[in-house]
Motif scaffolding. Structure first.
Motif, PDB file in Angstrom:
ATOM      1  N   ILE A 819      52.179  23.295  36.213  1.00  0.00           N
ATOM      2  CA  ILE A 819      52.730  21.924  36.194  1.00  0.00           C
ATOM      3  C   ILE A 819      53.272  21.548  34.819  1.00  0.00           C
ATOM      4  O   ILE A 819      54.248  20.817  34.711  1.00  0.00           O
ATOM      5  CB  ILE A 819      51.709  20.835  36.624  1.00  0.00           C
ATOM      6  CG1 ILE A 819      52.456  19.504  36.843  1.00  0.00           C
ATOM      7  CG2 ILE A 819      50.571  20.686  35.634  1.00  0.00           C
ATOM      8  CD1 ILE A 819      51.645  18.406  37.456  1.00  0.00           C
ATOM      9  N   ASN A 820      52.663  22.066  33.750  1.00  0.00           N
ATOM     10  CA  ASN A 820      52.914  21.478  32.437  1.00  0.00           C
ATOM     11  C   ASN A 820      54.333  21.688  31.930  1.00  0.00           C
ATOM     12  O   ASN A 820      54.995  20.740  31.485  1.00  0.00           O
ATOM     13  CB  ASN A 820      51.892  22.017  31.435  1.00  0.00           C
ATOM     14  CG  ASN A 820      50.476  21.911  31.947  1.00  0.00           C
ATOM     15  OD1 ASN A 820      50.023  22.781  32.674  1.00  0.00           O
ATOM     16  ND2 ASN A 820      49.782  20.833  31.614  1.00  0.00           N
ATOM     17  N   VAL A 821      54.815  22.935  31.939  1.00  0.00           N
ATOM     18  CA  VAL A 821      56.175  23.150  31.439  1.00  0.00           C
ATOM     19  C   VAL A 821      57.179  22.467  32.350  1.00  0.00           C
ATOM     20  O   VAL A 821      58.211  21.949  31.888  1.00  0.00           O
ATOM     21  CB  VAL A 821      56.492  24.648  31.287  1.00  0.00           C
ATOM     22  CG1 VAL A 821      56.585  25.360  32.629  1.00  0.00           C
ATOM     23  CG2 VAL A 821      57.785  24.846  30.503  1.00  0.00           C
ATOM     24  N   GLU A 822      56.912  22.414  33.648  1.00  0.00           N
ATOM     25  CA  GLU A 822      57.814  21.717  34.551  1.00  0.00           C
ATOM     26  C   GLU A 822      57.836  20.220  34.236  1.00  0.00           C
ATOM     27  O   GLU A 822      58.903  19.594  34.190  1.00  0.00           O
ATOM     28  CB  GLU A 822      57.402  21.942  36.004  1.00  0.00           C
ATOM     29  CG  GLU A 822      57.601  23.368  36.498  1.00  0.00           C
ATOM     30  CD  GLU A 822      56.385  24.263  36.291  1.00  0.00           C
ATOM     31  OE1 GLU A 822      56.365  25.370  36.841  1.00  0.00           O
ATOM     32  OE2 GLU A 822      55.449  23.827  35.577  1.00  0.00           O
ATOM     33  N   MET A 823      56.655  19.642  34.029  1.00  0.00           N
ATOM     34  CA  MET A 823      56.598  18.213  33.723  1.00  0.00           C
ATOM     35  C   MET A 823      57.346  17.890  32.439  1.00  0.00           C
ATOM     36  O   MET A 823      57.965  16.823  32.325  1.00  0.00           O
ATOM     37  CB  MET A 823      55.132  17.754  33.618  1.00  0.00           C
ATOM     38  CG  MET A 823      54.984  16.269  33.336  1.00  0.00           C
ATOM     39  SD  MET A 823      53.265  15.694  33.278  1.00  0.00           S
ATOM     40  CE  MET A 823      52.885  15.631  35.019  1.00  0.00           C
ATOM     41  N   ASN A 824      57.298  18.808  31.474  1.00  0.00           N
ATOM     42  CA  ASN A 824      58.048  18.585  30.241  1.00  0.00           C
ATOM     43  C   ASN A 824      59.505  18.280  30.517  1.00  0.00           C
ATOM     44  O   ASN A 824      60.140  17.495  29.799  1.00  0.00           O
ATOM     45  CB  ASN A 824      57.970  19.819  29.334  1.00  0.00           C
ATOM     46  CG  ASN A 824      56.612  20.024  28.708  1.00  0.00           C
ATOM     47  OD1 ASN A 824      55.714  19.198  28.864  1.00  0.00           O
ATOM     48  ND2 ASN A 824      56.447  21.129  27.998  1.00  0.00           N
ATOM     49  N   TYR A 825      60.063  18.904  31.554  1.00  0.00           N
ATOM     50  CA  TYR A 825      61.507  18.843  31.777  1.00  0.00           C
ATOM     51  C   TYR A 825      61.909  18.015  33.000  1.00  0.00           C
ATOM     52  O   TYR A 825      63.093  17.953  33.315  1.00  0.00           O
ATOM     53  CB  TYR A 825      62.059  20.272  31.898  1.00  0.00           C
ATOM     54  CG  TYR A 825      62.172  20.942  30.554  1.00  0.00           C
ATOM     55  CD1 TYR A 825      63.311  20.796  29.778  1.00  0.00           C
ATOM     56  CD2 TYR A 825      61.125  21.696  30.047  1.00  0.00           C
ATOM     57  CE1 TYR A 825      63.415  21.382  28.533  1.00  0.00           C
ATOM     58  CE2 TYR A 825      61.208  22.297  28.797  1.00  0.00           C
ATOM     59  CZ  TYR A 825      62.357  22.131  28.053  1.00  0.00           C
ATOM     60  OH  TYR A 825      62.463  22.713  26.805  1.00  0.00           O
ATOM     61  N   TRP A 826      60.972  17.368  33.662  1.00  0.00           N
ATOM     62  CA  TRP A 826      61.347  16.539  34.809  1.00  0.00           C
ATOM     63  C   TRP A 826      62.407  15.507  34.446  1.00  0.00           C
ATOM     64  O   TRP A 826      63.320  15.240  35.214  1.00  0.00           O
ATOM     65  CB  TRP A 826      60.120  15.798  35.348  1.00  0.00           C
ATOM     66  CG  TRP A 826      59.205  16.632  36.188  1.00  0.00           C
ATOM     67  CD1 TRP A 826      59.435  17.877  36.717  1.00  0.00           C
ATOM     68  CD2 TRP A 826      57.883  16.264  36.607  1.00  0.00           C
ATOM     69  NE1 TRP A 826      58.355  18.302  37.434  1.00  0.00           N
ATOM     70  CE2 TRP A 826      57.387  17.343  37.387  1.00  0.00           C
ATOM     71  CE3 TRP A 826      57.086  15.148  36.407  1.00  0.00           C
ATOM     72  CZ2 TRP A 826      56.111  17.311  37.960  1.00  0.00           C
ATOM     73  CZ3 TRP A 826      55.827  15.116  36.972  1.00  0.00           C
ATOM     74  CH2 TRP A 826      55.340  16.191  37.742  1.00  0.00           C
ATOM     75  N   PHE A 827      62.248  14.868  33.288  1.00  0.00           N
ATOM     76  CA  PHE A 827      63.054  13.686  33.006  1.00  0.00           C
ATOM     77  C   PHE A 827      64.388  13.975  32.319  1.00  0.00           C
ATOM     78  O   PHE A 827      65.193  13.058  32.143  1.00  0.00           O
ATOM     79  CB  PHE A 827      62.252  12.697  32.138  1.00  0.00           C
ATOM     80  CG  PHE A 827      62.189  13.051  30.674  1.00  0.00           C
ATOM     81  CD1 PHE A 827      63.016  12.408  29.759  1.00  0.00           C
ATOM     82  CD2 PHE A 827      61.314  14.027  30.206  1.00  0.00           C
ATOM     83  CE1 PHE A 827      62.957  12.721  28.405  1.00  0.00           C
ATOM     84  CE2 PHE A 827      61.250  14.342  28.869  1.00  0.00           C
ATOM     85  CZ  PHE A 827      62.077  13.683  27.960  1.00  0.00           C
ATOM     86  N   VAL A 828      64.654  15.223  31.934  1.00  0.00           N
ATOM     87  CA  VAL A 828      65.846  15.449  31.116  1.00  0.00           C
ATOM     88  C   VAL A 828      67.138  15.150  31.879  1.00  0.00           C
ATOM     89  O   VAL A 828      68.100  14.647  31.281  1.00  0.00           O
ATOM     90  CB  VAL A 828      65.879  16.878  30.534  1.00  0.00           C
ATOM     91  CG1 VAL A 828      64.739  17.106  29.583  1.00  0.00           C
ATOM     92  CG2 VAL A 828      65.913  17.930  31.620  1.00  0.00           C
ATOM     93  N   GLU A 829      67.178  15.429  33.174  1.00  0.00           N
ATOM     94  CA  GLU A 829      68.395  15.131  33.931  1.00  0.00           C
ATOM     95  C   GLU A 829      68.516  13.627  34.202  1.00  0.00           C
ATOM     96  O   GLU A 829      69.569  13.036  33.932  1.00  0.00           O
ATOM     97  CB  GLU A 829      68.427  15.927  35.235  1.00  0.00           C
ATOM     98  CG  GLU A 829      68.236  17.426  35.079  1.00  0.00           C
ATOM     99  CD  GLU A 829      69.404  18.121  34.393  1.00  0.00           C
ATOM    100  OE1 GLU A 829      70.493  17.530  34.301  1.00  0.00           O
ATOM    101  OE2 GLU A 829      69.206  19.271  33.955  1.00  0.00           O
ATOM    102  N   PRO A 830      67.482  12.948  34.734  1.00  0.00           N
ATOM    103  CA  PRO A 830      67.621  11.503  34.935  1.00  0.00           C
ATOM    104  C   PRO A 830      67.904  10.728  33.648  1.00  0.00           C
ATOM    105  O   PRO A 830      68.586   9.704  33.682  1.00  0.00           O
ATOM    106  CB  PRO A 830      66.256  11.098  35.526  1.00  0.00           C
ATOM    107  CG  PRO A 830      65.707  12.338  36.121  1.00  0.00           C
ATOM    108  CD  PRO A 830      66.201  13.458  35.261  1.00  0.00           C
TER     109      PRO A 830
END
Length: 1135
Positions: A819-830
């Motif tokens: 989850i952690n590395v994915e969560m780091n990048y969830w918001f970069v597109e929005p």
């Protein structure tokens, strides 16, 4: 999300020559006693405060809460004949109305007489002219155009069902509210298009260019890969209905090869400025193309010319029969009929060859077209450097020079009395023009003598802002993290690859150095993320004697400053990590000559060899554990005084030995430099390793010294201040793409240092007036942090981002794929930081060859594709255990990157191959059940529960990934046969199950406990970040997901709380989402980028939660992932 910077930055003054009287300006807006207060200012200096219903507000309430200025443009102020109209919205967030007010009568604006009358009677300050429409904010209103002569108005709108369109409505003094609907709408005949610079052409609100003298308007978009324009005029049908009469679509350029930078309209033509997509922006001569589109004949003409630009796009301004094209470094004047360049001036000439780096920020022309004013400011608007305004003749001759107070410039315009009006964040100034203003020049010049040493010979004149002066902004400016006392909380700097932890003590100022590739470990050993070294300033300052301490990080620019006063001397430390230069740059200065004496030391975290250079110190070494080479060079530029790096002298530690009269030096001799009576000391620091994301060469690249040398070789070409401005512009270009502006809710909170503000927030987060501004600050901190630690060419952000104080890190500072590395990048597109995701893709693709080996070792050669570990390093190694669905989860970022950016080349070359290989992997790995359904192999739900077939997270992640593949294949129109197989495979995967107490099952068997508070909620993946479960399409599953989420409770780790925000937002539980949001932000460290064990995942997950609360766009409207439903304010809490 497209770049929010307008395609055409077009203020109303550029659309029409200005009459003698100028528009009203909205100079301040804030919340007071339950209502919005708008401070309107006329060019003559008259001010009036009105609420959103146009009523006058008493003077005692005119207390500014911020100092940001905004020009009322086409969305707010309209010129119709000799009248001006002002539009103000009423209502909040849901339904409401736009009401128009007549801001002038016969072109005459508010004067002292009627203002005094309004103050006495407290009546309407503006005459109500027409109520425009009732609206729902979800319907996407984005533009307002008035045509009172025809009794009509036009709104630009966009809905998920209808796309972009124009709607015509009645307008007039007696018009009742009109419901917003699709009646009399005109659909645009083309689709939005994204060019290579990330700009969205033809999407609201950038489609409207200009109004045609109250008769119609230009609009712009893309069609069939072409940049196109058209114009339309509103009118009435024979039956009395309303309509628009559009012109034919006029192609003007290839949208794939040229970028639209600016546009402006005259009474007979539209002018567009375009740049070649391949132009390099970086201070080089770049060719531009100016296009003229005739209004009457739709004829397209063009001409090319050079325009020197630096980091900003260029702009246009009408200048009588001429047109000015300008960028930061040059103004070019062209004939607007022949398009032939007539003259050009660069920023150095306009700034009178000042040694300070000035840049052009605004250009404006007067109504007669015989004067052009050019405003220049220093990079980042340095507080000690004034703003300059240069007035030019049509021939390019300099007629006047004006020197104004420093400040970031928002607008520059001509006034009716022959003068000019400049709007800054810090003040509003009127200069030139009428005798009333000239009477103040003597006093202004005296101020200039005292504060800036301006020339009083008459050449330079300081504008007198007395009549329009406003309170200064609060000490805590919106985008700054700051402290007012020394401490151990670090502030982070970074350029993706190189990071610095700026600590805040004065007796020993510490700067810890980090490299993204400074790792122990290899393919077979996990290792960990480590620190490179440390710099120490020891000036002998006693913290007890220090006063006026302030340390700050400007999140918008990435500039760090620490100032304090000791022994009647003010010391300043300035620092930034430059992405364009690949350097950490630090300057220590004092306000008295010769005040800097002490020791400067460079330390290495690993065993290293030190050596002295003629201009500083360096170290290099090679790790015994994995053979990785590393190096660091610190160049020292001292002004005044003496610098003594010689061994054994001036207090440098001497560890040399004497034997038989022969002296043997050790590397310890060169770790320190003694400073004596220096005026300033500037450090240029570069570091690197021999790591490369090249699996074919076992991640080995060039020698670090070879990488470092070019970065230091070009230092003499730019000054520290120039590089500081360059770096600030580089960061702000990304940071400014997204803005969240909310009233703080807690009076006085913005004046607190961040540590005190955080403490106050924690104690008052559940109060009736929480510090919402602190929540915005945390959102901005996460965006800055991502810009600082993940840029193209770097490794992706790890668990700690880019910052680690020592040789050990919590959880090894690795890449956790559960989850952690994915969560780091969830918001970069929005949050519109798509470039920051590129390092994640580079990293994944560099590791895949090693991950294929692991898959083969675990599953055998009959299973294609690859798999990952729970914990992963940068050398293809990992540990803990195999995490089968990890690849499917990582693929989500590829799909999301394409969905937001619609970059077909990215999809074709990077996204599609990865999705296809993973689809093949799961085609081989899925298990067929007796009933024909497919399930996943035996695994465990992360860190929780038994090992079983068909864990919910595995089925959901694979289902999501296969859906992304199907959409990609449809978009690229390829692999039809395999795509059909994938469709069948996806349809047969066991769907999510609802258990005995109404919960969403975590396992195929109904094992979930009602009282389990476990931090992992992987069985809710399909609610977020997946899209299979949502209230609109699967209400029963969504309700079950809410039941499961509620049962887990509120208490957990930071990243788990952050995940709850997005989950509750997607499931339409706004109050629960806000409760999670309020809770997690209070647990961040004082620098707002870390939570818990020095991890960035929770702050990043929090930032995504904010995005999800405000806007969602996950539901596709087609089968190729090119059009999506946009849902505004889907989870706005009641609080």
């Amino acid at each position: 999300m497209p770049d929010p910077a307008p395609l055409i930055e077009l203020l109303f003054k550029e659309a029409n020559p200005q009459p003698a009287s100028q528009p009203v300006y909205l100079t301040q807006s804030w919340f007071h006693r339950g209502a919005n207060v708008n401070l309107l200012t006329t060019p003559s200096g008259v001010r009036v405060a009105v609420d959103n219903d146009g009523r006058h507000v008493a003077d005692e309430s005119i207390t500014a809460k911020n100092n940001r200025f905004a020009r009322l443009d086409l969305d707010s102020l309209q010129k119709c004949g000799s009248e001006y109209y002002l539009a103000l919205p009423s209502g909040f967030m849901g339904n409401g109305t736009y009401t128009w007010y007549r801001a002038s009568r016969g072109g005459q604006f508010l004067d002292e007489a009627n203002l005094a009358e309004m103050k006495t009677k407290h009546e309407s300050a503006l005459e109500t002219y027409g109520v425009y429409l009732d609206y729902d904010v979800r319907r996407g209103i984005s533009g307002l155009l008035l045509f009172p002569q025809a009794g009509l108005a036009v709104v630009r709108g966009m809905t998920s069902q209808d796309g972009s369109f124009f709607s015509v409505v009645p307008f007039g003094a007696e018009v009742a509210p009109v419901p917003f609907g699709d009646k009399d709408s005109v659909k645009l005949e083309f689709e939005p298009h994204t060019n290579k610079r990330g700009k969205r052409i033809g999407e609201t609100p950038d489609g409207v260019i200009a109004d045609l003298n109250g008769q119609g308007f230009w609009y712009i978009a893309a069609k069939d890969g072409k940049l196109c324009v058209a114009h339309a005029r509103p009118g009435l049908k024979p039956d009395g209905g309303r309509t628009l009469n559009p012109s034919p679509i006029i192609p003007v350029a290839d949208a794939a090869t040229e970028t639209l930078e600016a546009g402006v309209a005259s009474d007979d033509a539209l002018y567009l400025l375009l740049a070649n997509e391949n132009n390099t922006i970086g201070g080089v001569d770049s060719t531009r193309r100016l296009i003229r589109v005739g209004l009457s004949d739709n004829k397209v003409e063009s001409a090319s010319f050079p325009l020197n630009t630096h980091v900003k796009d260029a702009a246009l301004a009408l200048f009588g029969e001429r047109i000015a094209a300008y960028a930061e470094q040059q103004v070019v004047m062209l004939d607007r009929h022949t398009l032939v360049p007539q003259w050009s001036k660069d920023n150095a000439v306009l700034a009178d060859n000042s040694p300070t780096d000035y840049r052009i920020v605004r250009v404006a022309a007067n109504a007669d077209g015989n004067q052009l004013a050019v405003a220049l400011a220093t990079a980042y608007s340095r507080p000690d450097e004034p703003t300059r305004v240069i007035v030019l003749s049509p021939a390019g001759d300099i007629q006047q020079r004006w020197t104004l107070k420093p400040g970031s410039i928002d607008d520059l315009t001509f006034t009716g009395d022959g003068g000019w009006l400049l709007f800054s964040h810090a003040y509003t100034a009127k200069f030139g023009g009428s005798a009333a203003v000239r009477e103040n020049e003597a006093a202004a010049i005296a101020v200039a003598d005292k504060s800036m040493g301006a020339d009083t010979s008459g050449k330079d004149k300081l504008a007198a802002p007395a009549t329009l002066a406003f309170p200064q902004a609060p000490l805590q400016e919106r985008h700054k993290l700051w402290f007012n006392r020394p401490g151990d909380d670090f502030l982070p700097l970074g350029n993706g690859t190189f990071g610095a932890m700026m600590f805040g003590k004065v007796d020993a100022t510490r700067i810890v150095l980090n490299l993204d590739s400074e790792w122990a470990g290899d393919e077979n050993r996990m290792g960990m993320f480590q620190s490179l070294g440390e710099i120490n300033f020891r000036l002998g300052h006693d913290p007890k004697t220090v006063t006026d301490y302030r340390r700050e990080l400007d999140l918008r620019t990435g500039l760090y400053t620490m100032t304090y006063r000791c022994n009647e001397v003010t010391y300043k430390v300035e620092a930034f990590c430059s992405y364009p230069r690949g350097l950490l740059e630090v300057r220590l200065s004092a306000d008295k000559p010769g005040a800097i004496s002490g020791q400067l030391e460079l330390q290495a975290r690993q065993k290293a060899t030190f050596s002295k250079r003629k201009d500083g110190i360096e170290f290099s070494g090679q790790k015994a554990s994995n053979g990785q080479k590393f190096a660091c060079v610190m160049r020292v530029d001292a002004r005044g005084g003496t610098v003594s790096p010689e061994a054994g002298k001036d207090g440098v530690r001497d560890t040399s030995t004497q034997s038989g009269g022969k002296r043997t030096e050790s590397s310890e001799d060169y770790k320190s430099i003694m400073l004596q009576n220096c005026d300033s000391v500037t450090l240029y620091v570069a570091g690197d390793t021999d790591y490369a994301m090249d699996p074919a060469n076992r991640f080995k690249g060039a020698d670090p010294q070879q990488k470092i040398a070019p970065r230091l070789a070009n230092l003499g070409k730019l000054t520290f201040d120039q590089m500081r401005g360059e770096s600030a512009a580089d960061v702000s270009k990304l940071f400014d793409r997204c803005t969240l502006d909310l009233a703080t809710g807690a009076p006085g909170a913005e004046t607190l240092p961040v540590d005190q503000r955080r403490s106050a927030y924690r104690s008052g987060k559940d109060s009736a007036a929480p510090d919402v501004g602190f929540q915005v600050l945390a959102f901005d901190a996460a965006r800055y942090m991502m810009i600082a630690c993940s840029r193209p060419g770097s490794l992706p952000a790890n668990l700690q981002g880019l910052w680690n104080e020592g040789n050990s890190a919590a959880w090894t500072g690795d890449y956790h794929t559960d989850i952690n590395v994915e969560m780091n990048y969830w918001f970069v597109e929005p949050a519109n930081l798509a470039e920051c995701a590129i390092p994640l893709f580079d990293y994944i693709e560099s590791q895949i060859p090693y991950w294929r080996k692991k898959s083969n070792k675990i599953f055998g050669d009959k299973v294609r594709g690859w798999t990952v570990e729970y914990m992963n390093n940068i050398f293809g190694g990992g540990t803990y255990m195999n995490y089968p669905p990890g690849g499917a989860w990582l693929s989500w970022h590829y799909a999301t990157h394409f969905e937001f950016g619609q970059d077909v080349e990215f999809l074709k070359k990077r996204g599609y191959p990865l999705l296809k290989e993973l689809s093949e992997h799961w085609q081989d790995l899925l298990v067929k059940r007796p009933d024909g359904q497919l399930t996943t192999p035996r695994t465990s739900s992360p860190e929780h529960g038994p090992v079983q077939f068909g864990i919910a997270q595995d089925r959901q992640m694979v289902h999501e990934m296969l859906g992304s593949y199907i959409a990609a294949a449809a978009r690229l129109k390829c692999d039809t046969d395999f795509s059909k197989q994938v469709v069948d495979m996806r349809n047969r995967i066991v769907p999510p199950q609802i258990g005995r107490w109404g919960q969403l099952q975590e396992w195929e068997a109904d094992l979930d406990s009602r009282t389990c508070p476990h931090r992992h909620m992987m069985h809710l993946f399909s609610a977020f970040p997946g899209r299979e479960i949502n209230p609109a399409d699967t209400p029963e599953l969504a309700a079950a997901a809410v039941r499961s989420l509620d049962a887990r409770g509120d208490g957990s780790t930071g990243w788990s709380k952050a995940w709850r925000i997005s989950l509750y937002a997607r499931l339409r539980r706004p109050d629960q989402a806000y409760r999670a949001l309020s809770s997690v932000v209070g647990n961040f460290h004082n620098n707002l980028i870390w939570e818990g064990k020095q991890q960035i995942d929770a702050p990043c997950g929090y930032a995504n939660g904010v995005c999800e609360v405000l806007l969602q766009s996950y539901r596709p409207l087609d089968d190729t992932a090119t059009r999506f439903e946009i849902d505004l304010l889907p989870a706005l809490p009641k609080a």
